[in-house]
Structures are given as C-alpha cells and as structure tokens.
Write a protein that holds these residues in place. Structure first.
Motif, PDB file in Angstrom:
ATOM      1  N   GLU A 155      18.026 -54.642 -15.736  1.00 40.13           N
ATOM      2  CA  GLU A 155      18.426 -55.488 -14.804  1.00 40.13           C
ATOM      3  C   GLU A 155      19.221 -56.774 -15.375  1.00 40.13           C
ATOM      4  N   ARG A 156      19.015 -57.052 -16.627  1.00 34.81           N
ATOM      5  CA  ARG A 156      19.764 -58.166 -17.421  1.00 34.81           C
ATOM      6  C   ARG A 156      21.066 -57.787 -18.156  1.00 34.81           C
ATOM      7  N   LEU A 157      21.565 -56.532 -17.938  1.00 33.89           N
ATOM      8  CA  LEU A 157      22.743 -56.230 -18.568  1.00 33.89           C
ATOM      9  C   LEU A 157      23.937 -56.116 -17.734  1.00 33.89           C
ATOM     10  N   ARG A 158      24.961 -55.868 -18.165  1.00 34.13           N
ATOM     11  CA  ARG A 158      26.207 -55.841 -17.936  1.00 34.13           C
ATOM     12  C   ARG A 158      26.848 -54.516 -18.726  1.00 34.13           C
ATOM     13  N   LEU A 159      27.378 -53.497 -18.173  1.00 35.34           N
ATOM     14  CA  LEU A 159      28.149 -52.540 -18.815  1.00 35.34           C
ATOM     15  C   LEU A 159      29.613 -52.739 -18.699  1.00 35.34           C
ATOM     16  N   TYR A 160      30.403 -52.412 -19.962  1.00 32.16           N
ATOM     17  CA  TYR A 160      31.795 -52.713 -20.033  1.00 32.16           C
ATOM     18  C   TYR A 160      32.080 -51.216 -20.424  1.00 32.16           C
TER      19      TYR A 160
ATOM     20  N   MET B 133      29.028 -38.727 -12.480  1.00 28.74           N
ATOM     21  CA  MET B 133      28.028 -38.532 -13.136  1.00 28.74           C
ATOM     22  C   MET B 133      27.355 -40.051 -13.778  1.00 28.74           C
ATOM     23  N   CYS B 134      28.299 -40.553 -14.637  1.00 26.14           N
ATOM     24  CA  CYS B 134      28.065 -41.921 -15.404  1.00 26.14           C
ATOM     25  C   CYS B 134      27.593 -42.837 -14.193  1.00 26.14           C
ATOM     26  N   GLN B 135      28.296 -42.947 -13.168  1.00 28.43           N
ATOM     27  CA  GLN B 135      27.808 -44.069 -12.310  1.00 28.43           C
ATOM     28  C   GLN B 135      26.424 -43.585 -11.423  1.00 28.43           C
ATOM     29  N   GLY B 136      26.301 -42.341 -11.723  1.00 28.35           N
ATOM     30  CA  GLY B 136      24.835 -42.084 -11.008  1.00 28.35           C
ATOM     31  C   GLY B 136      23.981 -42.501 -12.139  1.00 28.35           C
ATOM     32  N   ALA B 137      24.153 -42.233 -13.485  1.00 31.46           N
ATOM     33  CA  ALA B 137      23.188 -42.776 -14.452  1.00 31.46           C
ATOM     34  C   ALA B 137      23.164 -44.235 -14.486  1.00 31.46           C
ATOM     35  N   ILE B 138      24.067 -44.943 -14.337  1.00 37.16           N
ATOM     36  CA  ILE B 138      24.129 -46.159 -14.036  1.00 37.16           C
ATOM     37  C   ILE B 138      23.093 -46.890 -13.066  1.00 37.16           C
ATOM     38  N   SER B 139      23.206 -46.067 -11.962  1.00 37.85           N
ATOM     39  CA  SER B 139      22.308 -46.450 -10.831  1.00 37.85           C
ATOM     40  C   SER B 139      21.148 -46.287 -11.128  1.00 37.85           C
TER      41      SER B 139
ATOM     42  N   THR C  28      19.485 -46.322 -13.910  1.00 35.92           N
ATOM     43  CA  THR C  28      19.051 -47.431 -14.740  1.00 35.92           C
ATOM     44  C   THR C  28      18.822 -48.612 -14.031  1.00 35.92           C
ATOM     45  N   GLY C  29      19.518 -48.920 -13.137  1.00 35.07           N
ATOM     46  CA  GLY C  29      19.334 -50.397 -12.419  1.00 35.07           C
ATOM     47  C   GLY C  29      20.412 -51.415 -12.928  1.00 35.07           C
ATOM     48  N   ILE C  30      21.060 -51.002 -13.920  1.00 37.37           N
ATOM     49  CA  ILE C  30      22.247 -51.875 -14.235  1.00 37.37           C
ATOM     50  C   ILE C  30      23.086 -52.459 -13.074  1.00 37.37           C
ATOM     51  N   PRO C  31      23.078 -53.714 -13.107  1.00 30.55           N
ATOM     52  CA  PRO C  31      23.531 -54.452 -11.601  1.00 30.55           C
ATOM     53  C   PRO C  31      25.034 -54.551 -11.611  1.00 30.55           C
ATOM     54  N   GLU C  32      25.854 -54.272 -12.932  1.00 26.71           N
ATOM     55  CA  GLU C  32      27.180 -54.834 -12.824  1.00 26.71           C
ATOM     56  C   GLU C  32      27.925 -53.945 -13.788  1.00 26.71           C
ATOM     57  N   VAL C  33      29.025 -53.409 -13.618  1.00 31.50           N
ATOM     58  CA  VAL C  33      30.077 -52.544 -14.450  1.00 31.50           C
ATOM     59  C   VAL C  33      31.331 -53.120 -14.319  1.00 31.50           C
TER      60      VAL C  33
ATOM     61  N   ALA D   8      28.382 -45.905  -5.970  1.00 29.07           N
ATOM     62  CA  ALA D   8      27.314 -46.916  -6.037  1.00 29.07           C
ATOM     63  C   ALA D   8      27.172 -47.354  -4.329  1.00 29.07           C
ATOM     64  N   GLY D   9      28.257 -47.085  -3.689  1.00 31.32           N
ATOM     65  CA  GLY D   9      27.974 -47.475  -2.034  1.00 31.32           C
ATOM     66  C   GLY D   9      26.955 -46.569  -1.465  1.00 31.32           C
ATOM     67  N   ARG D  10      26.861 -45.499  -2.065  1.00 32.22           N
ATOM     68  CA  ARG D  10      25.758 -44.550  -1.303  1.00 32.22           C
ATOM     69  C   ARG D  10      24.649 -44.586  -2.128  1.00 32.22           C
ATOM     70  N   THR D  11      24.391 -45.490  -3.028  1.00 29.50           N
ATOM     71  CA  THR D  11      22.973 -45.577  -3.778  1.00 29.50           C
ATOM     72  C   THR D  11      22.158 -46.885  -2.723  1.00 29.50           C
ATOM     73  N   ARG D  12      21.136 -46.278  -2.393  1.00 31.69           N
ATOM     74  CA  ARG D  12      20.368 -47.235  -1.459  1.00 31.69           C
ATOM     75  C   ARG D  12      19.160 -47.859  -2.169  1.00 31.69           C
ATOM     76  N   PHE D  13      19.008 -47.228  -3.332  1.00 28.27           N
ATOM     77  CA  PHE D  13      17.969 -48.003  -4.156  1.00 28.27           C
ATOM     78  C   PHE D  13      18.232 -49.139  -5.044  1.00 28.27           C
ATOM     79  N   THR D  14      19.542 -49.426  -5.099  1.00 30.81           N
ATOM     80  CA  THR D  14      19.889 -50.535  -6.146  1.00 30.81           C
ATOM     81  C   THR D  14      21.332 -50.878  -5.940  1.00 30.81           C
ATOM     82  N   GLN D  15      21.549 -52.059  -6.202  1.00 31.32           N
ATOM     83  CA  GLN D  15      22.963 -52.484  -6.176  1.00 31.32           C
ATOM     84  C   GLN D  15      23.642 -52.355  -7.373  1.00 31.32           C
ATOM     85  N   CYS D  16      24.998 -52.238  -7.324  1.00 32.91           N
ATOM     86  CA  CYS D  16      25.876 -52.361  -8.470  1.00 32.91           C
ATOM     87  C   CYS D  16      27.334 -52.909  -8.185  1.00 32.91           C
TER      88      CYS D  16
END
Length: 159
Positions: A73-78, A86-92, A94-99, A124-132
């Motif tokens: 939750e303290r990270l940003r991915l560049y 697939m990758c956005q699903g993995a990011i979701s 993890t709970g990484i809040p920003e890409v 990201a818009g269809r992931t209900r358990f976290t925001q990115c």
C-alpha cells in the motif's frame, strides 16, 4: 510542471533506462516507496524464460521475495507500457494503489504488438476489493519510440 509530474518523469526515465537493456521487449517496471521516494525493486520483461514473466510480474516478484515486511500500500509502480490485463490483475492482488505508465495498450496495438484488448482501467474499475489510480502518458513519446524500435527489430509481437 508540478512536483508530482517531475517525480513521475524522474522515475519513468529509470524505467526507460532499464527497458533499453532489453531492446527486443522493452517492458520495464520499477516499484517506488512513495513516502521516501526510493526505488525498492526493478524488473524487466523475461517472457523468453516464461511467457507470464512480464516486467510488472518480475518487479512484483522481486519485491515480494526481499527479506523484509511487504508494504504494498506504500508503493507506486512505474512501467514503460500500460499493464496488460494479467499484470493489472496481479497489481490489484497486491494492493498497489497507483500505477504510472508510458505508452498505452492502444498504441502498442497500432505499432503491431499483440495485446489482449482489455485496458488496465477496465481491470482496475472491475476490481471491487481495492482501488488503483492509473496515470498514463508519462514520457509517452520516449516509451513509444522504444516499442517502435523493438517492433522493427522483432516484427512486433506480444510480450
């Protein structure tokens, strides 16, 4: 230009530098600890070893295996390109809040790269358990050029 925009460009330049080391598949990603502004992991596309080993997957795995508590939750991915589904699903997961990304899936498709036609925003818009939050187009022209050059070398395929 805002301080946030300058920061995004600084870290995207590092991702581009990593991507140049992988000219046939210039998908590179870095994880930054947002409060400290420090890079905590770097990754590149390694699809020749494993077709699922995209840059984002590589950087997530590298960070996850470091010997310390994982604080997603303290990270940003560049990343040099918009994360595939697939990758956005993995990011979701993890709970990484920003890409922050450079080029888009649409541009990759126009350049001849095979891409699943689902945007990171859709995932990201269809992931209900976290925001990115997704921020696209950072140093976009430089990232586009990486993929344009790679496509001319390889005949632009998916990676």
């Amino acid at each position: 230009m805002t301080a946030e925009s300058r920061e995004h460009e600084t870290f995207m330049r590092r991702a581009i530098e990593l991507a140049r080391g992988n000219p046939a598949a210039p998908f590179a990603a870095i994880l930054v600890e947002r409060d400290m502004g420090a890079i905590v992991a770097e990754g590149i596309n390694r699809h020749t070893e494993n077709p699922t080993w995209h840059g984002e997957i590589d950087v997530i795995n590298r960070y996850a295996t470091q010997d310390r508590a994982v604080a997603w939750e303290r990270l940003r991915l560049y990343t040099t390109a918009e994360p595939c589904c697939m990758c956005q699903g993995a990011i979701s997961w993890t709970g990484i809040p920003e890409v922050v990304y450079g080029t888009s899936i649409r541009t990759l498709q126009q350049l001849g790269w095979r891409q699943i036609d689902i945007t990171a925003n859709e995932v990201a818009g269809r992931t209900r358990f976290t925001q990115c939050r997704l921020i696209g187009g950072v140093l976009e022209a430089a990232c586009d050029e990486l993929f344009r050059r790679a496509g001319s070398l390889t005949g632009a395929r998916g990676a």
